[in-house]
Enzyme design. Structure first.
Site, PDB file in Angstrom:
ATOM      1  N   SER A 144     -46.074 -28.818  42.574  1.00  0.00           N
ATOM      2  CA  SER A 144     -45.667 -29.568  44.149  1.00  0.00           C
ATOM      3  C   SER A 144     -44.021 -29.301  44.406  1.00  0.00           C
ATOM      4  O   SER A 144     -43.686 -29.625  45.504  1.00  0.00           O
ATOM      5  CB  SER A 144     -45.704 -30.971  44.436  1.00  0.00           C
ATOM      6  OG  SER A 144     -47.225 -31.171  44.425  1.00  0.00           O
ATOM      7  N   GLU A 179       0.853  -1.306  -0.008  1.00  0.00           N
ATOM      8  CA  GLU A 179      -0.022  -0.160  -0.097  1.00  0.00           C
ATOM      9  C   GLU A 179       0.971   1.187   0.080  1.00  0.00           C
ATOM     10  O   GLU A 179       0.377   2.227  -0.388  1.00  0.00           O
ATOM     11  CB  GLU A 179      -0.807  -0.006   1.221  1.00  0.00           C
ATOM     12  CG  GLU A 179      -1.943  -0.963   1.118  1.00  0.00           C
ATOM     13  CD  GLU A 179      -2.918  -0.726   0.329  1.00  0.00           C
ATOM     14  OE1 GLU A 179      -3.449   0.422  -0.073  1.00  0.00           O
ATOM     15  OE2 GLU A 179      -3.422  -1.705  -0.493  1.00  0.00           O
TER      16      GLU A 179
END
Length: 847
Positions: free
Chosen positions: A488, A114
């Site tokens: 229960s 780059e």
């Protein structure tokens, strides 16, 4: 006057000589002057134009000061308890890595490609600009893509401070900013921003995210060839994507390697080795969301983080969230729950094909099937298939666009024939290929749902969470969000309230009919035992014993204890609540049971152990257990337990002892089968078999399992907690306890164990100091042996009928205020019988 001067011819010569001696190159001088003036004019005009442009550009030019404290939006990550990443939270997939931790080979791959003069230019590269202009003059005529000349610094300026519009004004701003950035930041700071900010395709921002996306590696694990591949992506991430364009990606990688050789970043030997390294083109399975099976847990963590820090910090703050989830246990829970859901669903019949396609003679089916979308709820191992021959069970499906054929198992063909929707040619169904016999199994997405929570007793750390059949189908978490009646399995809380009032486990209460207006609670078996010890009332889940215990203890005490344990935020102070006619979640229920297992210390289930910010600083951690260091270097640190006490250790141990017998000889026997460890637990089944629960624990792990439909309806007669939920609990606990040390429930000071005889045989219980085993104390109330009054029962809040109970879902309205409820005498077995003998149902049978 001399003759010479008087000669008229001399005068003519003098004039002639003056013409001959004119300035040399006059015309050229005039031309140069004109050109110089024109140049100066153009220069002045150009300078003026440039100044105007410069002034226009700098008027709204952003400042570069913010780049000095660069803090990009970084995805947060959620880790399991083994530090494996199980989920990522991000609007952009970015991982920030300081420049000092980025390997040189990665830096050089980008710089060589780059901006090879990055460390020598001052923000812009004039030579690169001239070269690009010359090349672009030829490229315009050929239609090729123009060559760029932006330096890395210019790209930082564009990406961080500007936009990507291609115009002269933006290029001027970019150049100015690049020069300013170079004056404000070091080269390493600029490169750090660039390498963490650059988009490299496939939703990956920055080199660290790209390394994991493409190679599933950290930066320091990348080879030179892999680093070179990443270095070639900024030009065009999609065109060089190794999944979609492997050839172009390979060529681009090799180009980057050649540039790295030119700049001296690598040697010829390294170049040859890197060129020979194959570029992996097969896309491996990578999940952008949570790991398979962890979706419910991850989503619960995400919600927790948003509540703590807000959306922005959760999704972009780079949080490192370390959780308690045990992946091995989680996979086990997912497998067992899915198997149980499929088993129940299969027992209730084949519901038919998911679609039908018109095909002739079983031909040309692949194109039609390729357009068929996968239904929500399909598992990864399943496939969408089409029936090609209904009598033989021949089906076809597509595997990577290739046609596959197989036969359904004979039992599956028979299964469909027993339904009202037998298979037909062209039916679209779900199948699962089987490895053992070459056939396929017929599948359907279950309608029933389920949830499982497993919690560490001492810390509350959630080890496993199953929130439903399919997160893709529905993100509603049945473990944390579904409000259901526990039946229960709520009873131990009521019994614990009794123990807190110094009622002994051997206390006798009447197991006989009771009526309150139109409410007629009954035992599951529709039998009555008369005088019954509390131990047997819990062991066999006797509803009438529980009701009379609640009347004695008082609903205020039970309600306050349930709230203190975290079971509910509030509850109706009415007797039906003690039979489970309240609403809670699996998550809360597990916390309440963990608190009982922890000897009355409030144990809140937690998902997160600690959280780090983007810089690795711990910003939150669980403080349930803390280390207290001593000034004496020879003494080990003390572990300090900061949990709040909500029940005494002695009362909790009494309940644990009673619940141990529930597992050994009571309604929880199916859950304990084959587990040679101390266990305590309780079944739960709500009204009309709408909910099936099993909640239980060892000394170190609590697990709660629930099954039911999202829209409550009966699971079917006999589909109780012992039948549906207990087998899953058993298999899960059997597996996870196998790798844990065998522990006993710790007996606290102030209690002793003793055996005594009851009408159901000899039992062993824990008694507090001053209590006498096998003896009932004088409660100074009629609850134990006489009649219940409105004052005893809270009867003014008992519903008139079953219908009012159902309509209020456990929150019942006042009725019959001040009326007196009578208890009948002990009776024999009712004429009605039940196939579920030994099990319980929350509201009892209504008759």
């Amino acid at each position: 006057m001399s003759s010479k001067n008087s000669d008229p011819s001399n005068a003519g010569n003098k004039y002639s000589n003056s013409i001959i001696k004119r300035p040399r190159y006059r015309i050229w001088r005039m031309l140069v002057g004109i050109l110089a003036g024109l140049f100066l004019f153009i220069l002045a005009g150009g300078g003026l134009f440039a100044w105007i442009k410069y002034e226009g550009a700098v008027q709204d030019l952003p400042t570069v000061e913010g780049l000095k404290n660069y803090a990009p939006p970084v995805m947060s990550r959620i880790y399991a308890n083994n530090d494996r990443v199980m989920a990522e939270l991000a609007s952009e997939r970015r991982l920030f890595v300081p420049i000092t931790l980025i390997p040189d080979r990665v830096k050089n791959a980008f710089i060589s490609t780059e901006d090879k003069n990055f460390y020598s230019h001052g923000g812009i590269d004039p030579l690169a600009i001239v070269r690009a202009v010359v090349q672009d003059m030829f490229r315009k005529t050929s239609g090729k893509r123009l060559v760029g000349a932006s330096t890395i610094t210019q790209q930082v300026a564009r990406n961080m401070l500007l936009n990507n519009k291609r115009n002269l004004n933006r290029k001027i701003k970019e150049a100015i900013l690049a020069i300013r950035i170079e004056q404000s930041l070091t080269k390493d700071q600029i490169l750090e921003i660039y390498l963490n900010e650059i988009y490299l395709g496939d939703s990956a921002y920055g080199v660290a995210a790209a390394a994991q996306t493409y190679f599933h590696k950290n930066l320091d694990q990348l080879t030179v060839a892999e680093a070179a591949y990443l270095g070639g992506l900024p030009k065009s991430p999609y065109n060089y994507d190794l999944y979609h364009h492997p050839k172009a990606g390979l060529e681009r990688r090799n180009f980057v390697l050649s540039r790295m050789l030119e700049t001296g970043a690598i040697s010829k030997e390294v170049l040859k080795q890197a060129m020979d390294e194959p570029l992996q083109v097969t896309q491996s399975v990578i999940r952008r969301g949570p790991l398979a099976g962890t979706q419910w847990f991850s989503e619960a963590v995400r919600r927790d983080l948003i509540d703590r820090y807000g959306m922005d910090k959760t999704m972009q703050g780079g949080l490192e969230v370390h959780t308690s989830l045990d992946l091995k246990n989680q996979n086990l829970a997912t497998r067992l729950m899915q198997q149980a859901l499929m088993k129940y669903d299969r027992q209730h019949g084949w519901r038919g094909a998911i679609n039908h396609l018109n095909i002739e003679d079983g031909k040309e089916w692949s194109d039609l099937l390729a357009r068929q979308k996968n239904p929500a709820g399909i598992l990864d191992a399943w496939r969408v298939a089409i029936v090609l021959n209904s009598s033989t069970g021949k089906v076809g499906w597509l595997e990577n666009k290739n046609e596959k054929l197989a036969l359904l198992e004979n039992k599956d063909v028979s299964w469909t024939k027993r339904s009202s929707h037998p298979l037909k040619m062209g039916d679209v169904v779900l199948i699962e290929p089987l490895a053992d016999n070459g056939k396929v199994a017929l599948r359907q997405v279950p309608l029933i749902e389920g949830a499982l929570i497993s919690v560490d007793v001492q810390t509350g750390r959630v080890l496993s969470m199953f929130g439903g059949w399919s997160f893709a189908e529905s993100q509603f978490n049945r473990a944390t969000q579904a409000q259901r009646q526990p039946g229960s399995s709520f009873k131990p809380i009521a019994y614990l309230a009794g123990m807190e009032q110094n009622i002994p486990p051997s206390q006798i209460f009447m197991d006989s009919p009771f009526s309150a207006g139109s409410w007629h609670p009954n035992n599951y078996e529709k039998t009555f035992w008369g005088p019954t010890a509390l131990h047997n009332g819990l062991r066999y889940s006797r509803n009438l014993v529980t009701i009379r215990l609640a009347a004695q203890v008082g609903m205020n005490a039970i309600s306050n204890l349930a709230i203190a344990l975290g079971e509910v935020d509030s509850m109706p102070k009415v007797l039906p609540a003690v039979l489970g006619a309240v609403e809670t979640t699996v998550f809360r229920h597990a916390g309440a049971y963990a608190s009982i297992a922890a000897e009355g210390l409030l144990t809140k289930p937690t998902l997160i152990d600690y959280i780090q910010d983007r810089n690795g600083k711990v910003i939150w951690h669980s403080d349930v257990l803390k280390l207290e260091h001593s000034e004496d270097p020879d003494r080990l640190p003390l572990i300090i337990d900061h949990r709040k006490r909500v029940a005494s250790a002695q009362s909790s141990y009494q309940i644990i002892t009673m619940m141990e017998d529930v597992m050994k000889r009571g309604t929880g026997m199916s859950a304990a089968r084959g587990i040679d460890r101390p266990l305590a637990g309780k079944t739960g089944t709500s009204q009309d078999f709408n909910d099936a629960w099993f909640a239980g624990f060892s000394p170190d792990v609590v697990t709660v399992v629930w099954f039911g439909f999202d829209q409550p309806k009966t699971l079917g007669k006999g589909m109780s907690g012992a039948v549906v939920a207990a087998p899953v609990w058993n298999e899960f606990m059997k597996n996870i306890l196998a790798n844990r040390p065998k522990l006993d429930f710790a007996k606290p000071e102030g209690v002793f164990l003793a055996s005594y005889d009851t009408s159901k045989g000899s039992v062993t219980d824990a008694f507090k100091e001053g209590q006498t085993p096998g003896i009932s104390i004088n409660l100074n109330k009629g609850a134990a042996t006489g009649e219940l009054t409105a004052q005893d029962t809270g009867a003014e809040n008992i519903p008139d009928s079953e219908e009012s109970m159902d309509s209020n879902k456990g929150i019942v309205s006042p009725s019959n205020e001040g009326s007196e409820k009578k208890i009948g005498e002990k009776t024999g077995q009712s004429s009605s019988s039940s196939s579920g003998e030994g099990e319980d149902i929350g509201m009892g049978g209504l008759y």
